[in-house]
Write a protein that holds these residues in place. Structure first.
Motif, mmCIF file in Angstrom:
data_model
loop_
_atom_site.group_PDB
_atom_site.id
_atom_site.type_symbol
_atom_site.label_atom_id
_atom_site.label_comp_id
_atom_site.label_asym_id
_atom_site.label_seq_id
_atom_site.Cartn_x
_atom_site.Cartn_y
_atom_site.Cartn_z
ATOM 1 N N ILE A 6 45.406 57.910 28.641
ATOM 2 C CA ILE A 6 44.298 58.791 29.008
ATOM 3 C C ILE A 6 44.813 59.826 30.013
ATOM 4 O O ILE A 6 45.343 59.468 31.069
ATOM 5 C CB ILE A 6 43.119 57.978 29.571
ATOM 6 C CG1 ILE A 6 42.620 57.063 28.451
ATOM 7 C CG2 ILE A 6 42.004 58.886 30.085
ATOM 8 C CD1 ILE A 6 41.740 55.949 28.897
ATOM 9 N N TYR A 40 47.901 56.258 32.390
ATOM 10 C CA TYR A 40 46.986 57.318 32.818
ATOM 11 C C TYR A 40 47.789 58.440 33.464
ATOM 12 O O TYR A 40 48.810 58.181 34.097
ATOM 13 C CB TYR A 40 45.986 56.788 33.839
ATOM 14 C CG TYR A 40 45.310 55.502 33.422
ATOM 15 C CD1 TYR A 40 44.256 55.522 32.514
ATOM 16 C CD2 TYR A 40 45.750 54.284 33.923
ATOM 17 C CE1 TYR A 40 43.649 54.344 32.119
ATOM 18 C CE2 TYR A 40 45.140 53.099 33.528
ATOM 19 C CZ TYR A 40 44.094 53.131 32.635
ATOM 20 O OH TYR A 40 43.501 51.963 32.241
ATOM 21 N N LEU A 64 49.952 55.154 36.683
ATOM 22 C CA LEU A 64 49.356 56.476 36.947
ATOM 23 C C LEU A 64 50.457 57.497 37.174
ATOM 24 O O LEU A 64 51.305 57.311 38.048
ATOM 25 C CB LEU A 64 48.440 56.417 38.178
ATOM 26 C CG LEU A 64 47.796 57.746 38.582
ATOM 27 C CD1 LEU A 64 46.855 58.272 37.498
ATOM 28 C CD2 LEU A 64 47.041 57.595 39.908
ATOM 29 N N SER A 240 37.283 65.174 33.720
ATOM 30 C CA SER A 240 38.364 64.701 34.602
ATOM 31 C C SER A 240 38.258 65.314 35.992
ATOM 32 O O SER A 240 38.954 64.898 36.915
ATOM 33 C CB SER A 240 39.737 65.007 33.999
ATOM 34 O OG SER A 240 40.064 66.383 34.152
ATOM 35 N N CYS A 250 38.694 55.998 32.070
ATOM 36 C CA CYS A 250 39.927 55.185 32.053
ATOM 37 C C CYS A 250 39.617 53.708 31.876
ATOM 38 O O CYS A 250 40.434 52.946 31.337
ATOM 39 C CB CYS A 250 40.703 55.391 33.351
ATOM 40 S SG CYS A 250 41.426 57.034 33.485
#
Ligand code: PGA
Length: 252
Positions: A6, A40, A64, A240, A250
């Protein structure tokens, strides 16, 4: 199994203060625990990459990472205003968007240029996210598969086996920033068509490549989209910008 990925795309939004708050909020949320095996990222504007890189490193969550929204098709040299892939790599970017429809439309980017950009990204050890998608007119005249196949064919011709190290983002232009999300089935059908086209080239490449959906993904439609067998994640624009919405997507 392809991992769910994502990626947030802030587009031309943000400020030092807003970004710091965003990364801290998302990190704090993610530290509470996230579904296993996902990745992510957030694609920040160029001037904020150094800031966001530091903030993301400070929060040290392995899943991340940082991305960029565009890159030069050239390696280095006299290209005023351009940003090289090697520079994005130094800023710790993992993903780079290429061929977003806003760049195709507003900056006349062609499939050939987009493939050159993807090669630069690959050569610098990052993952290009190659964006494709049809306009409302093209869909209304029943040409959506033909249009997207044409875009993918140009990438296959240039990138060949290296497509296995790319991501594709299917983003129907009529769904971007409009609130008019593609239904999960409409999106799945196009993702399937893309995967079948890749399989005509190479079955291994087709089964490896993650195909993300983008276009008005929100917390309330993400679950249904991500549940589709050929949808491997999302590219999230408007939603986002709000860290709570991004977190909710997420977690979907
Ligand atoms: P949107 O944008 O989520 O605001 O529709 C998606 C994108 O352009 O990547």
């Amino acid at each position: 199994m392809r991992p769910l990925i994502i990626i947030g795309n802030w587009k031309m939004n943000g400020s030092l203060a807003v970004n710091a708050d965003w990364v801290k909020t998302v990190c704090r949320g993610m530290e509470q625990g996230m579904p296993a095996g996902r990745q992510y990222a957030v694609c920040a504007p160029f001037p904020y990459l150094a800031q966001c890189s530091q903030l993301i490193q400070d929060c040290s969550l392995a899943f991340l990472s940082l991305g960029a929204q565009d890159v030069s098709a050239f390696e280095s040299g006299a290209y005023t205003g351009e940003v090289a892939a090697s520079m994005l790599k130094e800023m710790t970017c993992k993903y780079v968007l290429v061929g977003h429809s806003e760049r195709r439309q507003l900056h006349q980017e062609t499939d050939e240029l987009i493939a050159e950009k993807a090669l630069q990204v690959l050569d610098s050890g990052m993952t290009p996210v190659i964006c494709v998608g049809e306009s409302a007119d093209e869909r209304n005249s029943g040409r959506e598969v033909e249009v997207v196949r044409g875009q993918i064919a140009k990438q296959v011709a240039v990138l060949q086996d290296r497509l296995a190290d790319c991501l594709i983002a299917y983003e129907p232009i009529w769904a971007i920033g409009t609130g008019q999300v593609a239904s999960a089935q409409v999106a799945q059908d196009m993702h399937r068509a893309i995967r079948l086209q890749l399989a005509e080239f190479d079955g291994d490449v087709a089964s490896h490549v993650g195909i993300l959906y983008g276009g008005s993904v929100k917390p309330d439609n993400a679950v249904e989209l991500f549940a589709m067998p050929d949808i491997d994640g999302g590219l999230i624009g408007g939603a986002s910008l709000n860290p709570q919405d991004f977190l909710a997507i997420c977690q979907a």
